[in-house]
Design an enzyme around this catalytic site. Structure first.
Site, PDB file in Angstrom:
ATOM      1  N   PHE B 120       0.811  -0.982  -0.109  1.00 54.68           N
ATOM      2  CA  PHE B 120       0.115  -0.123  -0.191  1.00 54.68           C
ATOM      3  C   PHE B 120       0.894   1.245   0.062  1.00 54.68           C
ATOM      4  O   PHE B 120       1.636   1.639   1.126  1.00 54.68           O
ATOM      5  CB  PHE B 120      -0.796  -0.027   1.309  1.00 54.68           C
ATOM      6  CG  PHE B 120      -1.976   0.988   1.334  1.00 54.68           C
ATOM      7  CD1 PHE B 120      -3.157   0.715   0.651  1.00 54.68           C
ATOM      8  CD2 PHE B 120      -1.711   1.858   2.245  1.00 54.68           C
ATOM      9  CE1 PHE B 120      -4.134   1.359   0.884  1.00 54.68           C
ATOM     10  CE2 PHE B 120      -2.925   2.982   2.475  1.00 54.68           C
ATOM     11  CZ  PHE B 120      -4.064   2.767   1.776  1.00 54.68           C
ATOM     12  N   THR B 123       2.216   6.444   1.996  1.00 53.21           N
ATOM     13  CA  THR B 123       2.989   7.743   2.709  1.00 53.21           C
ATOM     14  C   THR B 123       4.026   8.243   1.739  1.00 53.21           C
ATOM     15  O   THR B 123       4.691   7.633   1.037  1.00 53.21           O
ATOM     16  CB  THR B 123       3.389   6.854   3.781  1.00 53.21           C
ATOM     17  OG1 THR B 123       2.411   6.432   4.700  1.00 53.21           O
ATOM     18  CG2 THR B 123       4.281   7.991   4.722  1.00 53.21           C
ATOM     19  N   GLU B 124       4.338   9.700   2.056  1.00 54.06           N
ATOM     20  CA  GLU B 124       5.245  10.287   1.420  1.00 54.06           C
ATOM     21  C   GLU B 124       6.126  11.023   2.497  1.00 54.06           C
ATOM     22  O   GLU B 124       5.716  11.169   3.628  1.00 54.06           O
ATOM     23  CB  GLU B 124       4.791  11.380   0.255  1.00 54.06           C
ATOM     24  CG  GLU B 124       3.918  10.298  -0.793  1.00 54.06           C
ATOM     25  CD  GLU B 124       3.384  11.452  -1.896  1.00 54.06           C
ATOM     26  OE1 GLU B 124       3.754  12.552  -1.662  1.00 54.06           O
ATOM     27  OE2 GLU B 124       3.017  10.907  -2.715  1.00 54.06           O
ATOM     28  N   GLY B 128       2.082  11.907   5.611  1.00 51.21           N
ATOM     29  CA  GLY B 128       2.221  10.703   6.525  1.00 51.21           C
ATOM     30  C   GLY B 128       0.668  10.423   6.891  1.00 51.21           C
ATOM     31  O   GLY B 128      -0.019   9.975   6.090  1.00 51.21           O
ATOM     32  N   HIS B 336      10.700  -7.389  34.783  1.00 53.30           N
ATOM     33  CA  HIS B 336      11.862  -8.229  34.688  1.00 53.30           C
ATOM     34  C   HIS B 336      13.339  -7.648  35.180  1.00 53.30           C
ATOM     35  O   HIS B 336      14.354  -8.299  34.984  1.00 53.30           O
ATOM     36  CB  HIS B 336      12.005  -8.562  32.904  1.00 53.30           C
ATOM     37  CG  HIS B 336      11.349  -9.368  32.359  1.00 53.30           C
ATOM     38  ND1 HIS B 336       9.830  -9.367  32.230  1.00 53.30           N
ATOM     39  CD2 HIS B 336      11.654 -10.525  31.806  1.00 53.30           C
ATOM     40  CE1 HIS B 336       9.278 -10.733  31.691  1.00 53.30           C
ATOM     41  NE2 HIS B 336      10.250 -11.330  31.572  1.00 53.30           N
ATOM     42  N   GLY B 337      13.170  -6.453  35.460  1.00 52.71           N
ATOM     43  CA  GLY B 337      14.447  -5.657  35.792  1.00 52.71           C
ATOM     44  C   GLY B 337      15.273  -5.648  34.766  1.00 52.71           C
ATOM     45  O   GLY B 337      15.122  -5.513  33.723  1.00 52.71           O
ATOM     46  N   GLU B 361      -0.083   3.819  10.472  1.00 47.98           N
ATOM     47  CA  GLU B 361      -1.450   3.763  10.144  1.00 47.98           C
ATOM     48  C   GLU B 361      -2.441   4.868  11.116  1.00 47.98           C
ATOM     49  O   GLU B 361      -3.467   4.603  11.476  1.00 47.98           O
ATOM     50  CB  GLU B 361      -2.077   2.450  10.536  1.00 47.98           C
ATOM     51  CG  GLU B 361      -1.420   1.148   9.853  1.00 47.98           C
ATOM     52  CD  GLU B 361      -2.263   0.018   9.164  1.00 47.98           C
ATOM     53  OE1 GLU B 361      -1.563  -0.718   8.622  1.00 47.98           O
ATOM     54  OE2 GLU B 361      -3.518   0.437   9.169  1.00 47.98           O
TER      55      GLU B 361
END
Lengths: 254, 379
Positions: B120, B123-124, B128, B336-337, B361
């Protein structure tokens, strides 16, 4: 090419197989069911053969109505027809199973195109008797090659290859024939989502056969000695280094 | 599709994700690509076309079903979903919704089987989340169009067989007027795809620039009518936004599952860290937000299917779920540290991967604008 593939409903056990209290069977209460890897390859090979040469794949299982789950799995892989064989016993032994399949094949082919090829797994994933394919082929008067790791159409027949010690044996077999194939023959496909939907709705044919007596009786199953891996602390900090080196040396890494 | 059929599909996708993809996440992250055998298995399963109509080889799922599969796919690396995300989503849906019969017959079966990948190209550099500023041109000429422009961050561009390109067919137009959508096969002279972009996260999901240098396409390359481009883009994106929100729910489920497992098994000071109430708070906050996000996605999908809301729901779900995932991933790292900061640990990857969802998106800011404008100016 008309191909029949015989599959067996077996417990999907993990590394450790639970046994019933009397030690005569696998405790399946908490297990799922599947078809064995050899038989999965047999289904895949049949689907590929028919895709290349035309015809139909019929999948057959002997056992209770729950076997429909495994037959439908094979249909999802691309088989065309499913058959359940009601042998009137929950767990017939290999001789009785072979008798049931032999009767079912005669029923299925009565007035229809005979099967050109019967495919079996080399052995079932649970019992591993290595008998059913050979007994069925003998009963039907068909040539059979077991342990097959490669199979291709060659002229009017098939060329099959199997490993034998350090060498390879190659067989040319006229059709109709039977083969008991081994895992590694191919890489079985993941049944597609549309295939699974088709398989869920497919009508399965049930064939009733006369129960035949078997010759084997399970006396007792036994778990192998427990060899589960254990964690051993080799030491702490730098003090562990010599012990680690010893282990690496023992493994032949250094 | 009846509920039992869909449950079988959902279960098959769940099993595939957990058995085939999860064990290979580190490999995908490290090598920045989806292994060819995994792609082949995904195509065999039918993942390249589940959202496409059944008559073209897809499953023709409703939005409510689509989001439930997206939640399952979100559980693993987003690169995996991205591989077939454009076929099922923005690019494929543009062809489904607005393509001619000939375009559908030419492309949809190939997209559904995974033989072809569609991309698709909207976007340019200066257009955006709001595509009304795009400058690519499709100049009508001798019964067709000549395309010129540069597209940026185009997902799956390096492996695309066809692009849905958005360009101005009316050179005098500005804003959302005069934009059209065109089907551009990747092999046409003048189409060049740049190298795939190195990114912070989502390794294995390839994006690249697409250069269009006087690319000549026939008149029947047009999707819909001239000037329909903006509407097509917005419609495709609305569906995509809801899908992305669902992927975020799946990824947040994974981040929380990793955090719970770590809290249950890791010891500090002689106690499992799950015994510490401040760790419990992190888990509880994440669960509550995740529950809200999942409920929101499922409700928004129902409303999308019923046709009662295709703007507020998708934008609200995208806004909330992408931001929610950011917070859940952050807490998972915290639980998790130091381990949560180490490469090879799932939550470290999830933390990096999650960041993009708030940007693509339609950024969170654009979602807020869509929501506010819809509230202030209801149609």
């Amino acid at each position: 090419m008309e191909v029949l593939v015989c599959v067996k409903r077996v417990p999907a056990a993990g590394a450790r197989v639970p046994l019933t209290g009397d030690g005569r069977d696998i405790d399946t209460r908490h297990l799922g069911f599947t078809i064995g890897p050899h038989e999965e390859c047999a289904v895949e090979e049949a689907v590929r053969l028919v895709a290349a040469h035309g015809g139909r794949v019929t999948v057959l299982a002997v056992g209770p109505a729950e076997c429909a789950e495994q037959v439908r799995y094979a249909l999802a892989m691309g088989a065309d027809r499913g058959v359940l064989v009601d042998a009137g016993r929950s767990d017939p032994d290999p001789e009785a199973t072979a008798g049931a399949i032999t009767q079912a094949v005669r029923t299925l082919t009565g007035g229809e195109e005979p099967f050109d090829l019967l495919l079996f797994g080399d052995c079932s994933a649970d019992a591993g008797h290595h008998q059913v394919g050979i007994r069925v082929a003998t009963g039907l008067g068909l040539p059979i090659v077991s342990g097959v790791k490669a199979l291709e159409v060659a002229g009017d027949g098939l060329r099959m290859r199997r490993e034998a010690g350090d060498g390879v044996e190659v067989y040319r077999v006229p059709l109709p024939a039977a083969a008991a194939v081994r895992e590694g023959l191919n890489l079985p496909r993941y049944p597609s989502l549309p295939g699974r939907l088709r398989a869920r709705k497919a009508e399965l044919r049930t064939v009733a056969v006369e129960p035949e007596p078997g010759g084997l009786r399970t006396v007792r199953l036994r778990q192998p000695a427990d060899d589960r891996a254990a964690v051993v602390v080799l030491g702490h900090g730098a003090a562990a280094a010599p012990a680690v080196v010893d282990v690496l040396d023992e493994l032949g890494v250094v | 599709m009846d509920a039992e059929d869909f449950a079988a599909i959902e279960s098959a996708v769940r099993e595939f994700v957990r058995k085939e993809v999860v064990p290979r996440e580190a490999e995908i992250d490290e090598r920045d690509e989806i292994p060819a055998d995994l792609r082949e298995k995904a195509a065999g399963l039918g993942l390249f076309g589940w959202a496409l109509p059944a008559e073209y080889g897809g499953l023709g799922l409703t939005m409510a079903e689509d989001v439930r599969l997206a939640i399952q796919l979100g559980y693993t690396t987003p690169a995996f979903r991205s591989l077939f995300g454009t076929n099922n989503g923005i690019a494929g849906q543009a062809i489904v919704g607005y393509g001619s019969q000939a375009q559908r017959e030419r492309w949809l079966p190939a997209l559904a089987s995974g033989e072809a990948v569609a991309s698709f190209a909207l976007t340019e550099a200066e257009a955006g989340s709001d595509p009304s500023g795009l400058t690519s041109k499709a100049v009508p000429e001798s019964g067709g169009y000549v395309l010129t422009g540069t597209k940026r961050f185009i997902t799956n561009a390096p492996i695309a067989d066809v692009f849905v390109v958005f360009a101005r067919t009316d050179p005098a137009s500005t804003g959302r007027e005069g934009i059209s959508a065109l089907l551009v096969p990747a092999g046409l002279p003048g189409v060049t795809v740049g190298p795939h972009d190195p990114k912070m996260g989502q390794a294995g999901a390839w994006t690249a620039e697409v250069f269009l240098d006087e690319v000549r396409v026939p008149a029947d390359a047009l999707i819909g009518a001239e000037g329909d481009g903006f509407r097509i883009a917005m419609a495709s994106l609305a569906r995509g936004r809801l899908h992305i929100a669902a992927v975020c729910v799946g990824m947040a489920e994974r981040a929380l599952a990793e955090a719970v497992e770590h809290a249950r098994t890791t010891r500090q000071g002689g106690r499992v860290i799950g015994d510490f109430q401040l760790v419990q708070a992190l888990l509880a906050e994440s669960h509550a937000e995740l529950y809200a996000g999942r409920s929101m996605v499922l409700r928004a999908a129902e409303e999308y299917d019923a046709g009662t809301d295709r703007r507020l729901g998708p934008s609200s779900a995208k806004l909330f779920c992408t931001e929610m995932l950011g917070r859940v991933a952050d807490r998972a790292v915290q639980v998790h540290g130091g381990m949560g900061y180490m490469r090879g640990v799932a939550v470290e990857r999830i933390y990096r991967d999650a960041r993009l969802f708030r940007i693509y998106e339609g950024t969170s800011e654009i979602q807020k604008l869509v929501i506010a404008r819809t509230l202030l100016h209801p149609r």
